[in-house]
Structure formats: C-alpha cells, structure tokens
Scaffold this motif. Structure first.
Motif, PDB file in Angstrom:
ATOM      1  N   GLN A  41     -46.018 102.446  80.155  1.00 18.41           N
ATOM      2  CA  GLN A  41     -45.584 101.990  81.467  1.00 18.41           C
ATOM      3  C   GLN A  41     -46.688 102.108  82.501  1.00 18.41           C
ATOM      4  OE1 GLN A  41     -42.675 105.088  81.390  1.00 18.41           O
ATOM      5  NE2 GLN A  41     -43.519 106.033  83.202  1.00 18.41           N
ATOM      6  N   PRO A  42     -46.620 101.264  83.548  1.00 16.49           N
ATOM      7  CA  PRO A  42     -47.437 101.504  84.741  1.00 16.49           C
ATOM      8  C   PRO A  42     -46.735 102.510  85.630  1.00 16.49           C
ATOM      9  CG  PRO A  42     -46.159  99.531  85.019  1.00 16.49           C
ATOM     10  CD  PRO A  42     -45.830 100.058  83.638  1.00 16.49           C
ATOM     11  N   ASP A  43     -47.419 102.991  86.611  1.00 15.23           N
ATOM     12  CA  ASP A  43     -46.829 103.912  87.584  1.00 15.23           C
ATOM     13  C   ASP A  43     -46.035 103.092  88.590  1.00 15.23           C
ATOM     14  OD1 ASP A  43     -46.154 105.760  89.434  1.00 15.23           O
ATOM     15  OD2 ASP A  43     -48.196 106.311  90.004  1.00 15.23           O
ATOM     16  N   ILE A  44     -44.683 103.130  88.486  1.00 18.59           N
ATOM     17  CA  ILE A  44     -43.882 102.264  89.333  1.00 18.59           C
ATOM     18  C   ILE A  44     -43.941 102.687  90.794  1.00 18.59           C
ATOM     19  CG2 ILE A  44     -42.311 101.740  87.454  1.00 18.59           C
ATOM     20  CD1 ILE A  44     -40.243 103.499  88.788  1.00 18.59           C
ATOM     21  N   GLU A  45     -44.373 103.922  91.067  1.00 18.34           N
ATOM     22  CA  GLU A  45     -44.466 104.337  92.463  1.00 18.34           C
ATOM     23  C   GLU A  45     -45.560 103.590  93.202  1.00 18.34           C
ATOM     24  OE1 GLU A  45     -42.347 106.275  93.906  1.00 18.34           O
ATOM     25  OE2 GLU A  45     -41.256 106.632  92.058  1.00 18.34           O
ATOM     26  N   ALA A  46     -46.536 103.040  92.434  1.00  9.71           N
ATOM     27  CA  ALA A  46     -47.682 102.402  93.076  1.00  9.71           C
ATOM     28  C   ALA A  46     -47.525 100.887  93.187  1.00  9.71           C
ATOM     29  CB  ALA A  46     -48.953 102.727  92.287  1.00  9.71           C
ATOM     30  N   HIS A  47     -46.399 100.343  92.721  1.00 12.60           N
ATOM     31  CA  HIS A  47     -46.225  98.908  92.700  1.00 12.60           C
ATOM     32  C   HIS A  47     -44.836  98.535  93.200  1.00 12.60           C
ATOM     33  CE1 HIS A  47     -49.201  99.940  89.584  1.00 12.60           C
ATOM     34  NE2 HIS A  47     -49.741  98.786  89.847  1.00 12.60           N
ATOM     35  N   ASN A  48     -44.731  97.361  93.854  1.00 12.19           N
ATOM     36  CA  ASN A  48     -43.414  96.821  94.176  1.00 12.19           C
ATOM     37  C   ASN A  48     -42.816  96.107  92.979  1.00 12.19           C
ATOM     38  OD1 ASN A  48     -43.242  97.706  96.834  1.00 12.19           O
ATOM     39  ND2 ASN A  48     -44.430  95.983  97.600  1.00 12.19           N
ATOM     40  N   VAL A  49     -43.675  95.533  92.131  1.00  9.96           N
ATOM     41  CA  VAL A  49     -43.217  94.824  90.942  1.00  9.96           C
ATOM     42  C   VAL A  49     -43.998  95.338  89.738  1.00  9.96           C
ATOM     43  CG1 VAL A  49     -42.958  92.579  89.826  1.00  9.96           C
ATOM     44  CG2 VAL A  49     -42.742  92.764  92.312  1.00  9.96           C
ATOM     45  N   SER A  50     -43.275  95.709  88.676  1.00  7.79           N
ATOM     46  CA  SER A  50     -43.920  96.173  87.455  1.00  7.79           C
ATOM     47  C   SER A  50     -43.357  95.403  86.268  1.00  7.79           C
ATOM     48  CB  SER A  50     -43.686  97.674  87.236  1.00  7.79           C
ATOM     49  OG  SER A  50     -44.247  98.431  88.279  1.00  7.79           O
ATOM     50  N   ILE A  51     -44.232  94.958  85.384  1.00  9.58           N
ATOM     51  CA  ILE A  51     -43.836  94.334  84.128  1.00  9.58           C
ATOM     52  C   ILE A  51     -44.156  95.328  83.021  1.00  9.58           C
ATOM     53  CG2 ILE A  51     -44.075  92.339  82.614  1.00  9.58           C
ATOM     54  CD1 ILE A  51     -43.079  91.631  85.392  1.00  9.58           C
ATOM     55  N   VAL A  52     -43.166  95.687  82.230  1.00  8.18           N
ATOM     56  CA  VAL A  52     -43.365  96.661  81.158  1.00  8.18           C
ATOM     57  C   VAL A  52     -43.054  96.013  79.823  1.00  8.18           C
ATOM     58  CG1 VAL A  52     -42.886  98.620  82.665  1.00  8.18           C
ATOM     59  CG2 VAL A  52     -41.019  97.562  81.405  1.00  8.18           C
ATOM     60  N   LYS A  53     -43.518  96.639  78.749  1.00  9.78           N
ATOM     61  CA  LYS A  53     -43.468  96.005  77.440  1.00  9.78           C
ATOM     62  C   LYS A  53     -42.322  96.480  76.572  1.00  9.78           C
ATOM     63  CE  LYS A  53     -48.505  96.036  77.626  1.00  9.78           C
ATOM     64  NZ  LYS A  53     -49.733  96.600  77.039  1.00  9.78           N
ATOM     65  N   ARG A  54     -41.650  97.539  76.981  1.00 10.71           N
ATOM     66  CA  ARG A  54     -40.634  98.113  76.111  1.00 10.71           C
ATOM     67  C   ARG A  54     -39.328  98.356  76.866  1.00 10.71           C
ATOM     68  NH1 ARG A  54     -43.051 103.130  72.881  1.00 10.71           N
ATOM     69  NH2 ARG A  54     -40.969 102.917  71.987  1.00 10.71           N
ATOM     70  N   MET A  55     -38.222  98.075  76.178  1.00  6.66           N
ATOM     71  CA  MET A  55     -36.914  98.340  76.761  1.00  6.66           C
ATOM     72  C   MET A  55     -36.731  99.821  77.043  1.00  6.66           C
ATOM     73  SD  MET A  55     -34.154  97.079  77.842  1.00  6.66           S
ATOM     74  CE  MET A  55     -32.612  97.774  78.409  1.00  6.66           C
ATOM     75  N   ASP A  56     -37.305 100.690  76.208  1.00  4.29           N
ATOM     76  CA  ASP A  56     -37.194 102.129  76.429  1.00  4.29           C
ATOM     77  C   ASP A  56     -37.711 102.516  77.808  1.00  4.29           C
ATOM     78  OD1 ASP A  56     -36.160 102.358  73.928  1.00  4.29           O
ATOM     79  OD2 ASP A  56     -37.958 103.204  73.011  1.00  4.29           O
ATOM     80  N   THR A  57     -38.784 101.865  78.233  1.00  2.00           N
ATOM     81  CA  THR A  57     -39.351 102.157  79.538  1.00  2.00           C
ATOM     82  C   THR A  57     -38.378 101.783  80.650  1.00  2.00           C
ATOM     83  OG1 THR A  57     -41.563 101.722  78.676  1.00  2.00           O
ATOM     84  CG2 THR A  57     -41.318 101.753  81.057  1.00  2.00           C
ATOM     85  N   TYR A  82     -39.688  92.131  77.177  1.00  7.10           N
ATOM     86  CA  TYR A  82     -40.381  92.713  78.322  1.00  7.10           C
ATOM     87  C   TYR A  82     -39.333  93.295  79.259  1.00  7.10           C
ATOM     88  CZ  TYR A  82     -38.777  88.535  80.739  1.00  7.10           C
ATOM     89  OH  TYR A  82     -37.987  87.551  81.276  1.00  7.10           O
ATOM     90  N   GLY A  83     -39.785  93.980  80.255  1.00  4.97           N
ATOM     91  CA  GLY A  83     -38.888  94.476  81.291  1.00  4.97           C
ATOM     92  C   GLY A  83     -39.509  94.262  82.654  1.00  4.97           C
ATOM     93  N   VAL A  84     -38.668  94.074  83.654  1.00  2.57           N
ATOM     94  CA  VAL A  84     -39.125  93.898  85.024  1.00  2.57           C
ATOM     95  C   VAL A  84     -38.489  94.980  85.886  1.00  2.57           C
ATOM     96  CG1 VAL A  84     -39.254  92.354  87.019  1.00  2.57           C
ATOM     97  CG2 VAL A  84     -39.299  91.410  84.698  1.00  2.57           C
ATOM     98  N   ILE A  85     -39.316  95.669  86.664  1.00  2.00           N
ATOM     99  CA  ILE A  85     -38.843  96.695  87.578  1.00  2.00           C
ATOM    100  C   ILE A  85     -39.343  96.332  88.971  1.00  2.00           C
ATOM    101  CG2 ILE A  85     -38.858  99.159  88.142  1.00  2.00           C
ATOM    102  CD1 ILE A  85     -39.595  99.684  85.189  1.00  2.00           C
ATOM    103  N   VAL A  86     -38.425  96.123  89.903  1.00  2.00           N
ATOM    104  CA  VAL A  86     -38.797  95.646  91.234  1.00  2.00           C
ATOM    105  C   VAL A  86     -38.132  96.518  92.294  1.00  2.00           C
ATOM    106  CG1 VAL A  86     -38.901  93.665  92.785  1.00  2.00           C
ATOM    107  CG2 VAL A  86     -38.857  93.298  90.317  1.00  2.00           C
ATOM    108  N   ASN A  87     -38.925  96.921  93.276  1.00  2.00           N
ATOM    109  CA  ASN A  87     -38.404  97.655  94.426  1.00  2.00           C
ATOM    110  C   ASN A  87     -38.487  96.733  95.634  1.00  2.00           C
ATOM    111  OD1 ASN A  87     -37.575  99.526  96.297  1.00  2.00           O
ATOM    112  ND2 ASN A  87     -39.466 100.689  96.291  1.00  2.00           N
ATOM    113  N   ASP A  88     -37.429  95.917  95.820  1.00  2.00           N
ATOM    114  CA  ASP A  88     -37.450  94.916  96.881  1.00  2.00           C
ATOM    115  C   ASP A  88     -36.017  94.478  97.161  1.00  2.00           C
ATOM    116  OD1 ASP A  88     -38.899  92.739  98.527  1.00  2.00           O
ATOM    117  OD2 ASP A  88     -37.560  91.582  97.226  1.00  2.00           O
TER     118      ASP A  88
END
Length: 360
Positions: free
Chosen positions: A103-119, A218-224
C-alpha cells in the motif's frame, strides 16, 4: 528509501543492474507490458524479455501473454526471505518492497490506488473504527466476517450504519444471524446479485474495489466529500433502495433519528400533510461558517425538487434527487436544514432526531 538506493541494494543482493531496475519499476507500475517496463526503466528494449524471464526464474515475478508479453510481481515472500538473510541494509530493502507491494501511505494522498483487496479491507477497518457519524457499506458475507469487529466498535460508538450484503460470484452465501447484525449495524439489506465492495465513512472516505471475478483487480481509497457523495447515490439507488430488509432497529414512532435528509423528508411528509409537526433536534454544521451546531425546535415544513404524487404511499427517490430540506423553527429564529453537501440552506445536518409529534 529512494528507488535508486533500493535498486543498488538489490544489486548487492545478487540481482543484475537490469534485473533490479526492472523489478523496482514493475513494483511501481503494477502488472504491465514488457514494452512499458522497458520505457519506464533503463533496460534496453532488446534485453527486456530476457531480463523478465530471468526474474521469473528467481520467482520474483511471473510473465503471461495478453496480446504481448506482460509481467506482474509475485507476493514478495521469496524476495523478503532472500534479503533478510543478509545484513541490515538488506532488511531495510525488504521492508521497502513489502511497503510498496502492500500500500501507499493514505495519509499523504487524497486518492490512492492499491493492488490488493486485503489493503482496502485493512484500511477500511481502521477508518470504520474511528467513524463518528455514519457508514454505508456493501460487502459479501466473507468480507463482513473480516470487518465485523470494526463495525461492532463503530456501532457501540453510536455510528449509524447501513449495511448491504450480497453474494460472491458463483458461490452460495450464508447471511449473518440477526444477533450479529444487531451488533454491527443500524439497518441491513440483502442484494441477490454480486456487486463491488464499497464503504463510505463520515461523508468523506470512499473505499471501492471491483467484485472478485473482475478482470482488473485493484482498490481505490479516496478522502474527498464530493467523490463520496457520488458513491452515496450509487449506494442508495443500487445497493439499498429496492432490496430486501434483513434487519432494522429504526422505529416508525418517535424518538427516531436520521442521518440522511431525504429519508427524513420521505418519512415525515405524510404527517405534515395532515397538519402534524415534529419536535426535533438537528446536529450538523453552519453552512456559512463551518461551525458545529446543535439546535432544537419544531419541524414545520419540507422542500424538495420533485412533484408529489398523491397516489404514491411514499415519495419516490427520484423526486428527492434534487433539493431536499426541512424548515426548523426555534424560539429565536427559523432555519433551513439541508443534508450532505448543503449549500443554499442555513445548516447541513449530520443527524436529525425526531423527538415527538406536535400539533402545528
């Protein structure tokens, strides 16, 4: 650790410069064609195929045909094992690979694309536990099992939780027992066909991942808030409105509360038409200053953009897709109260509590 330093450390661990460069590039790109990997790295085009096959022999990656040669990184257990047998510098490289894979550090991004459902599930669990207002979530029974402790913690903290369950493709599903639903949600419904995973938390966080049989994983995590509002309508219209009710603790009689202005308007309209008002408390924000507010008074009217049909027992959702608000009269003033994303109203409500009926 910068990519250049990571490549140097992998070279120290036994990879050739081209192998190390191609592997780090693949970690950053995810599944990619050989041509794209060559373009993003220093590996010459004529050498990329040999380099990828050599990494496959080391079990760092796997290659596959998809019109042309493609590659993707294996889960990094073998790499980690190799590196952790070496000195402290190799230990640092292994941790870096693990971080980049997971995973990327989601605290540092408004939008994160991750590769695993576990994340997606791990990060969603953390935000569910810290939720303060509301959660809308659609998931399979297996995903419910994984997130159940986090949902139970949020429910115990007074968070309003709407939960839609649906089966995984080509698998039968066992619906959780009512006592488990009572511990983890305010309301639950069952959708008979599969759907992507979706979690909306406190009108800000969106977690999304395609269903398990999707070609692209993939997974998308967005803080918006705006992004979350779009998915809120997807949740209401696709995962909620027409599906079978499994459980609810919502009472049809006061006291009862709403976190969605449109559900509130739909519920109270028949009473207002009969001349019955409501004593209510609104918790939310002043739309001009952003300050938190809690005001109590009488609901004396509603406004919505659609046209009421006297033949309809309840307002259709489509009639409430535009403007929807209530009028709240206090001892001192009168407020217009909107819902998620309110702009023209005085207040944005995060919770509306109907305390009792009153005569208007």
């Amino acid at each position: 650790m910068e990519s250049e330093k990571l490549i140097e450390t992998l070279e120290d661990a036994g990879l050739s410069p081209y192998q190390a460069d191609a592997y780090v590039t693949l970690l950053e790109l995810g599944a990619s064609s050989a041509t794209d990997i060559a373009k993003a790295s220093t590996v010459p085009d004529p050498r990329i195929y040999d380099v990828l096959r050599s990494l496959q022999e080391k079990e760092y990656i796997e290659t596959y045909k998809q019109n042309s040669l493609h590659a993707r990184a294996h889960a990094p257990e073998q790499v980690l094992s190799d590196l952790r047998d070496r000195a402290t510098a190799f230990e640092s490289a292994a941790d870096e690979i693990e971080d980049r894979w997971m995973q990327p550090d989601i605290e540092a991004h408004n939008v994160s694309i991750v590769k695993r459902m576990d994340t997606v599930l791990t990060q969603a669990a953390d935000l569910i536990r810290s939720a303060t207002s509301q959660i809308q979530i659609g998931l399979t029974p297996a995903q419910f099992d994984e997130l159940e402790p986090a949902l139970a913690e949020a429910k115990a903290n007074g968070v309003d939780i709407k939960l839609c369950l649906f089966p995984k493709i080509d698998e039968s599903a066992t619906v959780p027992a009512t006592d488990r639903l009572a511990e983890t949600c305010t309301e639950a419904r069952w959708r008979k066909v599969p759907s992507p995973f979706l979690a909306l938390i406190d009108r800000s966080w969106t977690f999304f991942s395609p269903h398990g049989s999707s070609t692209n994983q993939y997974g998308v995590i967005v803080n918006d808030r705006t992004h979350a509002y779009v998915f809120h309508w997807y949740f209401i219209s696709v995962l909620w409105e027409v599906h079978e009710e499994l459980y609810t603790e919502r009472s049809t009689e006061p006291p009862t509360s709403f976190v969605d202005i449109r559900h509130c308007v739909r519920s109270i309209e028949p009473y207002l038409d009969k001349g019955i008002g409501f004593d209510a408390t609104v918790t939310g924000f002043d739309t001009e200053t952003g300050a938190e507010v809690e005001v109590s008074g009488k609901i004396t009217g509603i406004t919505y953009g659609g046209i009421s049909d006297d033949d309809e027992e309840n307002l259709p959702l489509a009639q409430l897709a535009g403007e929807a608000s209530i009028t709240l009269e206090t001892d001192d003033t009168t407020y217009t109260v909107g819902g998620w994303g309110a702009m023209i109203e005085d207040l944005e409500a995060t919770r509306i509590t109907i305390n009792d009926y009153i005569e208007r």
